[in-house]
Design an enzyme around this catalytic site. Sequence first.
Site, short mmCIF file in Angstrom:
data_model
loop_
_atom_site.label_atom_id
_atom_site.label_comp_id
_atom_site.label_asym_id
_atom_site.label_seq_id
_atom_site.Cartn_x
_atom_site.Cartn_y
_atom_site.Cartn_z
N ASP B 84 10.07 -3.31 -2.09
CA ASP B 84 10.28 -2.65 -0.81
C ASP B 84 9.08 -1.75 -0.52
O ASP B 84 8.55 -1.11 -1.41
CB ASP B 84 11.60 -1.89 -0.75
CG ASP B 84 11.70 -0.81 -1.80
OD1 ASP B 84 12.51 0.11 -1.62
OD2 ASP B 84 10.98 -0.90 -2.81
N ASP B 86 7.30 1.01 2.46
CA ASP B 86 7.75 2.01 3.42
C ASP B 86 6.71 2.24 4.50
O ASP B 86 5.52 2.40 4.19
CB ASP B 86 7.97 3.35 2.68
CG ASP B 86 9.02 3.20 1.59
OD1 ASP B 86 8.65 3.29 0.41
OD2 ASP B 86 10.18 2.97 1.94
N ASP B 140 11.10 -0.62 4.79
CA ASP B 140 11.89 0.51 5.29
C ASP B 140 11.03 1.23 6.33
O ASP B 140 9.96 1.75 5.99
CB ASP B 140 12.23 1.50 4.16
CG ASP B 140 13.21 0.90 3.16
OD1 ASP B 140 13.18 1.32 1.99
OD2 ASP B 140 13.99 0.01 3.55
#
Lengths: 144, 421
Positions: B84, B86, B140
């Site tokens: 993931d 950001d 994200d």
Amino acid sequence: MLPIKEQIALMSKRWPQFEVSWPTKWFVSWKGILCPLNKEYIVQVVYCLGANLGPVEISPKFPQVRVLSPLLEVRPENPDEPIPHHYQNLGDPNHPVLCLYDPRGKEWQPGDRIAETILPWAINWLACYEGWRATGRWTGGGTH
Amino acid sequence: MNRLRTKKFSPLFEPLDLLLADIAIHIQLSASDFRKMEQRYKALGDYIDRPGSLLKGKVQLIYPQGSMAIGATVASKLTNDEHDVDFIVQLELNAGTTPKEVLDLLFYSIKGKRGSLYFDKVERRNRCVTVHYADKMHADITPMIRIAEQPERESFLFHNKPDVPEEDQVLISNPFGFAEHFKKITSVDKEFAKIFAMRAGEYERLMLNLRADSEEIPDQEPINSKSKAVVALQLIKRWRNVLFDKRSTRRPPSVLISKFTADVANQSNTLSEELLNQVVFMRDKLLEYHQAGQKIRVFNPVCEKDEFTDRWPGSLHEQEVFLNDLNALAIDLKRLNSGCDLREMREIMVRLFGEAPTGTVFETFNRELGKQIKSGQSHHKPDGGRIYVPTSGIIAGGISGSGIRKTPRNTFHGMERRKKK
């Protein structure tokens, strides 16, 4: 054939951490530490040119390397599988002789320098041994 | 038994350092995936700003934050190596916009109408919106509103849990400022950075060869030019992910670990030393607070109102648990540094970093070592009785004058491998 005296001199120069013992014209033994990757091993190298001592004849032996400490071990996952590439030492089963070269291929001859062959090969053997214990695979090749 | 100390001539000469570096390379975003995510966040910025979007004309900036901003990405999930990353999207919205409104606006802007690009790939979270890609990566995206006349990119950050509106918060944060501070403080040790980048290229090529993949990998990617501190940070984050994989409690945030990393960065000679230094420092900092009966509080060094510990630790008990975790990690790292063999190193590293990357790294190491030996290309160093570990990019520059010698070719022989009766 390289005399023992010259083998000792070359070993002393290249591998000063190896202590010589029992030097004679026809026999010598060294003991020292190798640390191929991360762990230290005390190894012994024994070499005998052979001698005729009157009533007793000593046959020549190619250089032999044994690991004195720690003891070599099989893999606990497969305890029946022997350690690769060694000769059993019937007189001292805990300290087998490492098989570092193929005698049939004449990879080592009495004119060769122990310092430039046997010790480096012992390092490679120990590295392969550690890899085998860690992964189950002996990747350094070899024959039987 | 005391270890023989040999003078190192390459930052990755020691097998331990090489194995740790390979694990970091294995768990990070590959160079090609990094480039892909860069393209994705730019595409997302354009998408949020598209005609017909709820946020059309409101997108001022979109930029990476966190691990991608400082080059410390690690796979977040253990089972499928999902990454993931950001991003921050800086929006131009009215001062009175509520947290719920900000997050909903972003969510619905990305979601769009049924059938649109991200319609069923987007998830609304408490402080961000997550986009799930098909290839094991997710992004994200955190909406922020720039605070005028404050240091660069200091912004409002919004917290809204739809079920619990009374917990709505508007916080002040500056992740960009922290990333810049981090990069400045953990400035690159050129020698290590060069060797690590070469090794990363080499390792990725080895992995592609195994997968019979035809993708070209450049010899050196700028993103792999990083300091020991950043690589150590990646390993610590991975260890944390492994530890918390089966736990239900919140894990210590990456930004907190990064702050500690920056505080004590690069005061070591090797990667393994750096890793141990960082862990001991973090443990000692936590211990200071814990012994005083307080939960640790850490703030962004470039934004005093930006607290890194606002959500963790939730209690002194949580703090104590992590303190014990760090102690155990320090013990394992000291053991790795004290002369154990490959088998024990693997056992410890599986425990710390997980089976998947560790197994692959050790199998690769063993295979490449054997290849060198079988082909008569191995080298040794009489001083210390060491084998010279194969990393082709390093050999070229490293041997001359170093005492490294070529090992003549040989064939191991010996007894047949028979099962004992």
